[in-house]
Design a protein around this motif. Structure first.
Motif, PDB file in Angstrom:
ATOM      1  N   THR A   1      -7.802  -4.083   3.900  1.00  0.00           N
ATOM      2  CA  THR A   1      -7.835  -2.749   3.300  1.00  0.00           C
ATOM      3  C   THR A   1      -9.117  -2.014   3.668  1.00  0.00           C
ATOM      4  OG1 THR A   1      -6.425  -3.425   1.445  1.00  0.00           O
ATOM      5  CG2 THR A   1      -7.831  -1.491   1.099  1.00  0.00           C
TER       6      THR A   1
ATOM      7  N   GLY B   1      -7.663  -1.860  -4.281  1.00  0.00           N
ATOM      8  CA  GLY B   1      -6.735  -2.220  -3.223  1.00  0.00           C
ATOM      9  C   GLY B   1      -5.331  -1.695  -3.435  1.00  0.00           C
TER      10      GLY B   1
ATOM     11  N   HIS C   1       0.794  -1.226   0.000  1.00  0.00           N
ATOM     12  CA  HIS C   1       0.000   0.000   0.000  1.00  0.00           C
ATOM     13  C   HIS C   1       0.828   1.280   0.000  1.00  0.00           C
ATOM     14  CE1 HIS C   1      -4.300  -0.874   0.173  1.00  0.00           C
ATOM     15  NE2 HIS C   1      -4.026  -1.948   0.893  1.00  0.00           N
TER      16      HIS C   1
ATOM     17  N   ARG D   1      -8.194   4.313  -0.258  1.00  0.00           N
ATOM     18  CA  ARG D   1      -9.173   3.298  -0.631  1.00  0.00           C
ATOM     19  C   ARG D   1     -10.477   4.030  -0.955  1.00  0.00           C
ATOM     20  NH1 ARG D   1     -10.926   0.760   5.320  1.00  0.00           N
ATOM     21  NH2 ARG D   1     -12.218   2.563   5.928  1.00  0.00           N
TER      22      ARG D   1
END
Length: 454
Positions: free
Chosen positions: A236, A203, A66, A80
């Motif tokens: 997530t 994601g 991420h 997100r």
């Protein structure tokens, strides 16, 4: 943020992962008759395996997925979708696409707990546009499919491709994204692109070579979202996280999130694979690059193997280095190629999460067995590989393994069984490779492995 147009790991020249863009004449045998191909086969029940490593290792993977991009740059904050995700489809969908999309959305809701639904309006959180391969390559030459933020069409992307709004490194929130998929390639290629690009749309943005059990990996080993991938996506969208959090803030919340979502990972040994240096990734990618000469690619493949050896790796990445060398050498130096395939097999044996890797190596080794008339050895290799290909929903690989199994059965004199297996392979081949002429050519290539007179 895109799937490469050249499949990273093909199985011999005879088991490429997608049909070539332009037709070439299929190999022929005397008195060969056109095949009456059975209907296309499809996978119906997903069988994802849960991640097999500790939550501490998963947390590290989550953060690197991420907060980093593939080029090495870092992202300052977590992003997100913060509202229920809507999705629409434009363009001309490929045959069977609606079934694949519905199945994936059902998995995302059930396995990842994500609120996502298809809509028919003019706007949506995510637009999937189905276009030709040629249109995709004109927009992004090395891509088979890709995802872009802050646009809703390929035309809009072309107008803004150099704008900060389409730069992933500058993304601070997710409101509108577009996924561009081909509509004129094999059903499997369309589905694989759908899984990978939609997963990155909602994601993580990064790919990591150290992950053996994930589509978030540029080696393109996995065809569909895995159990690990679903855990990453579920985490997530955990309520403890929100857009704008820093890496440290997310890291502080991850242990409790993963303990709740993946309790089996709490008791596992906290081991993780070392980082992948850019030098290895560059060498590996150079080895697969279609623009380089064979000599340059071989030099790069040897470099990747040397780096893996010098680093003391004993994981799937070292196996990948040898497997790549074997693929490149199998025509010019078959005995040396065989040694590389055997080395790759040895590194993979016993490693969790590498069933699909081992299945692809089994293709190579079984082909050598058949070429030398050893049907019994080929059958022993192929049985676990066929199960792995089926459980990972890789029809191209599954059909190739079944074709090899049919040849091995004929070597053993089991003619009726060989015919049944070969017929079974054709339905999967139509899903995995697409056009009938490609299926027939693949069958001919594998039949040509058997020694003459056998």
């Amino acid at each position: 943020m895109f799937r490469t147009a050249a499949c990273a790991l093909t199985a011999l020249a005879l088991a490429a992962c997608t049909a070539p863009a332009a037709r070439v004449e299929a190999p022929t045998r005397a008195a060969a008759a056109p095949l009456a191909l059975p209907p296309v086969k499809v996978f119906t029940a997903p069988r994802p395996q849960p991640p097999q490593r500790s939550n501490a290792a998963v947390a590290r993977d989550f953060l690197d997925l991420h907060f980093q991009l593939e080029g090495g740059s870092t992202l300052p904050q977590f992003t997100r979708f913060e509202t229920p995700i809507t999705l629409r489809v434009t363009g001309t969908p490929a045959p069977g696409f609606t079934r694949e999309l519905n199945a994936l959305l059902a998995r995302l809701r059930a396995e990842a707990g994500i609120s996502i639904r298809r809509v028919s309006g003019e706007t949506a959180s995510i637009t999937i546009q189905m276009v030709s391969r040629n249109e995709i390559r004109q927009a992004l030459p090395k891509a088979a499919c890709f995802v872009v933020p802050n646009v809703s069409s390929l035309a809009e992307y072309r107008r803004n491709r150099r704008s900060p709004r389409t730069n992933w490194a500058l993304l601070r929130e997710r409101d509108r994204l577009a996924v561009f998929l081909p509509n004129d390639t094999s059903p499997q290629e369309v589905r694989d692109c759908l899984h990978e690009e939609l997963a990155q749309a909602i994601g993580p943005l990064n790919d990591l070579y150290r992950l053996p059990d994930s589509v978030f990996n540029d080696d393109n080993m996995h065809a569909v979202l895995t159990g690990f991938d679903m855990l990453i996506l579920r985490a997530t969208y955990a309520p403890e996280l929100r857009t704008g959090m820093s890496r440290d803030q997310v890291a502080a919340r991850l242990p409790a999130i993963l303990a709740r979502l993946n309790p089996r990972g709490e008791g596992a040994a906290a081991q993780g694979l070392p980082e992948t240096p850019r030098a290895w990734a560059a060498a590996y990618e150079r080895a697969l690059g279609p623009q380089a000469s064979l000599r340059e690619r071989l030099r790069a493949a040897n470099k990747a193997a040397e780096i893996a050896r010098d680093l003391g790796w004993i994981d799937h990445r070292r196996a990948l280095s040898h497997y790549t060398l074997g693929r490149m050498l199998h025509i010019r130096e078959p005995e040396l190629a065989l040694q590389h395939f055997l080395t790759a097999r040895d590194f993979l044996q016993g490693l969790p999460g590498t069933g699909i890797h081992q299945a692809k190596v089994a293709v190579q080794l079984a082909a050598y067995d058949i070429a030398t008339g050893n049907g019994a050895s080929a059958l022993a290799r192929l049985k676990p590989a066929i199960e792995a290909a089926a459980s990972h929903e890789n029809a191209a690989l599954l059909s190739t393994l079944l074709m090899l199994q049919a040849e091995a059965l004929e070597l053993e004199g089991r003619i009726a069984e060989a015919r049944r297996v070969r017929l079974d392979s054709l339905g999967w081949a139509r899903y995995g490779f697409g056009p009938d002429w490609v299926v027939e050519a693949r069958l001919e290539e594998i039949a040509a492995l058997r020694p003459s007179g056998s």
